[in-house]
Design a protein around this motif. Structure first.
Motif, PDB file in Angstrom:
ATOM      1  N   LEU A 102      -1.610  10.385  -0.400  1.00 55.61           N
ATOM      2  CA  LEU A 102      -1.147   9.344  -1.314  1.00 55.61           C
ATOM      3  C   LEU A 102      -1.093   9.840  -2.755  1.00 55.61           C
ATOM      4  O   LEU A 102      -0.261   9.380  -3.541  1.00 55.61           O
ATOM      5  CB  LEU A 102      -2.052   8.116  -1.218  1.00 55.61           C
ATOM      6  CG  LEU A 102      -2.057   7.372   0.118  1.00 55.61           C
ATOM      7  CD1 LEU A 102      -2.949   6.141   0.030  1.00 55.61           C
ATOM      8  CD2 LEU A 102      -0.645   6.987   0.548  1.00 55.61           C
TER       9      LEU A 102
ATOM     10  N   SER B  60      -3.188   2.493  -1.737  1.00 51.48           N
ATOM     11  CA  SER B  60      -3.422   1.906  -0.422  1.00 51.48           C
ATOM     12  C   SER B  60      -3.793   0.439  -0.578  1.00 51.48           C
ATOM     13  O   SER B  60      -4.706   0.089  -1.324  1.00 51.48           O
ATOM     14  CB  SER B  60      -4.552   2.657   0.288  1.00 51.48           C
ATOM     15  OG  SER B  60      -4.806   2.086   1.549  1.00 51.48           O
TER      16      SER B  60
ATOM     17  N   ASP C 162      -5.254  -1.826   1.558  1.00 50.57           N
ATOM     18  CA  ASP C 162      -5.950  -2.014   2.828  1.00 50.57           C
ATOM     19  C   ASP C 162      -6.078  -3.477   3.223  1.00 50.57           C
ATOM     20  O   ASP C 162      -6.131  -3.809   4.404  1.00 50.57           O
ATOM     21  CB  ASP C 162      -7.346  -1.391   2.752  1.00 50.57           C
ATOM     22  CG  ASP C 162      -7.287   0.128   2.652  1.00 50.57           C
ATOM     23  OD1 ASP C 162      -6.304   0.697   3.151  1.00 50.57           O
ATOM     24  OD2 ASP C 162      -8.212   0.717   2.074  1.00 50.57           O
TER      25      ASP C 162
ATOM     26  N   ASP D 236      -2.677  -2.611   6.024  1.00 51.34           N
ATOM     27  CA  ASP D 236      -2.568  -1.153   5.941  1.00 51.34           C
ATOM     28  C   ASP D 236      -1.296  -0.650   5.262  1.00 51.34           C
ATOM     29  O   ASP D 236      -0.866   0.481   5.512  1.00 51.34           O
ATOM     30  CB  ASP D 236      -2.688  -0.518   7.344  1.00 51.34           C
ATOM     31  CG  ASP D 236      -4.039  -0.792   7.966  1.00 51.34           C
ATOM     32  OD1 ASP D 236      -5.040  -0.771   7.234  1.00 51.34           O
ATOM     33  OD2 ASP D 236      -4.085  -1.028   9.184  1.00 51.34           O
TER      34      ASP D 236
ATOM     35  N   ASP E 124       0.791   0.987   2.249  1.00 50.05           N
ATOM     36  CA  ASP E 124       0.669   1.784   1.036  1.00 50.05           C
ATOM     37  C   ASP E 124       1.864   1.447   0.157  1.00 50.05           C
ATOM     38  O   ASP E 124       2.938   1.084   0.663  1.00 50.05           O
ATOM     39  CB  ASP E 124       0.661   3.280   1.351  1.00 50.05           C
ATOM     40  CG  ASP E 124      -0.491   3.672   2.255  1.00 50.05           C
ATOM     41  OD1 ASP E 124      -1.587   3.108   2.072  1.00 50.05           O
ATOM     42  OD2 ASP E 124      -0.295   4.523   3.140  1.00 50.05           O
TER      43      ASP E 124
ATOM     44  N   ARG F 125       3.954   1.474   5.993  1.00 48.12           N
ATOM     45  CA  ARG F 125       2.797   1.496   6.876  1.00 48.12           C
ATOM     46  C   ARG F 125       3.187   2.176   8.186  1.00 48.12           C
ATOM     47  O   ARG F 125       4.377   2.235   8.544  1.00 48.12           O
ATOM     48  CB  ARG F 125       2.268   0.088   7.148  1.00 48.12           C
ATOM     49  CG  ARG F 125       3.168  -0.761   8.026  1.00 48.12           C
ATOM     50  CD  ARG F 125       2.542  -2.112   8.356  1.00 48.12           C
ATOM     51  NE  ARG F 125       3.455  -2.925   9.160  1.00 48.12           N
ATOM     52  CZ  ARG F 125       3.190  -4.166   9.563  1.00 48.12           C
ATOM     53  NH1 ARG F 125       2.055  -4.735   9.222  1.00 48.12           N
ATOM     54  NH2 ARG F 125       4.060  -4.841  10.294  1.00 48.12           N
TER      55      ARG F 125
END
Length: 284
Positions: free
Chosen positions: A13, A76, A78, A82, A84, A96
């Motif tokens: 990332l 991210s 989360d 999930d 990004d 994702r």
């Protein structure tokens, strides 16, 4: 011997959201340039080709070269299934892996899928590619339907058996031998480096020995293509190397500034556009 999982994708990332590894069917598919640093490229102003898979957006060539995301860190999310995310100007791109319902064509474990969501003003024009550089042997074949329209770009000029058509940014002919150039084989070094776009194509396969990798891109209502970069020791001029780029694409041109009607993807009135990339592998 290192035991490899059936399938795995690894991303960095901090380094533009770059895919650094794609293991499918028990092997690694992504090429890494051993001559270049793999440290995060944040802050760099000129594209550095370290290999893997870069997300090219909102253009592929032109300004900025290879798009604006390769030197931008992703975040991210989360707490949000999930995903990004990365922002460029007034657009936010989210990605994702293996989320939501599996694609109906997935019948075995040798596959991954990536879902994308772009939030941007209605009418926002762009091109995007999953710029994948593959680690393949001499003789690897690119499998696409015969007769698929193929746009060759100026670096192919010295290899064409026909004159370049005036000032057009590309020369359009038919796969697998556009303009007399045999494009479907990743052959031995001949000093060439050729970029092309296979237009109106959503699926392409790469056959390396008994291993076959298939890319399938779905985005209803938008122009879907496959960009190619076949470097047989022709780039760069000072330290040439080999690389094979197979790049599922939204749009039909490398440079957004050269896009004519229907050549770019467009965000609809909802302000959101979604697409899915499925990558699968099998033995043949």
């Amino acid at each position: 011997m290192v035991e490899l999982p059936t399938n795995e994708v690894v991303v960095d990332l901090d380094d533009g959201g770059r895919w650094t590894s794609l293991v499918l069917g028990g092997r690694e598919w992504l090429w890494t340039n051993p001559a270049l640093s793999s440290v995060p490229r944040t802050g760099f102003t000129s594209y550095i080709d370290v290999g893997g898979l870069d997300e090219c957006f909102p253009t592929v060539r032109g300004v900025p070269d290879h798009g604006a995301l390769w030197n931008q860190p992703w975040a991210s999310l989360d707490e949000d299934e999930d995903w990004d995310a990365v922002q460029y100007g007034e657009a936010v791109l989210l990605r994702r892996f293996n989320g939501g319902e599996p694609p109906p064509e997935i019948t075995e474990s040798g596959a991954i899928w990536a879902d994308y969501r772009l939030v941007a003003p209605p009418g926002y024009h762009f091109t995007w590619t999953a710029h994948a550089l593959l680690d393949c042997a001499v003789g690897t074949r690119l499998i696409a339907p015969t007769g698929t329209p193929c746009r060759l770009y100026p670096e192919a000029t010295g290899h064409l058996n026909v004159p370049w058509p005036g000032t057009a940014p590309w020369f359009e002919a038919s796969w697998p031998s556009p303009g007399g150039i045999e494009m479907e084989t990743y052959d031995s070094n001949d000093g060439s480096a050729i970029g092309a776009v296979l237009v109106h194509l959503s699926t392409i396969s790469v056959r390396d020995g008994s291993d076959e990798l298939t890319f399938s891109l779905s985005c209803p209502g938008q122009p879907v293509s496959v960009a190619l970069w076949r470097n047989l020791g022709g780039f760069p001029d000072d330290t040439p190397y080999r690389s094979l780029g197979v790049e599922p694409m939204l749009g039909r041109v490398f440079d957004l500034d050269e896009a004519g009607p229907g050549d770019a993807a467009i965000v609809p009135e909802s302000g959101e556009l979604t697409w899915r990339l499925v990558i699968s592998a099998r033995s043949v």
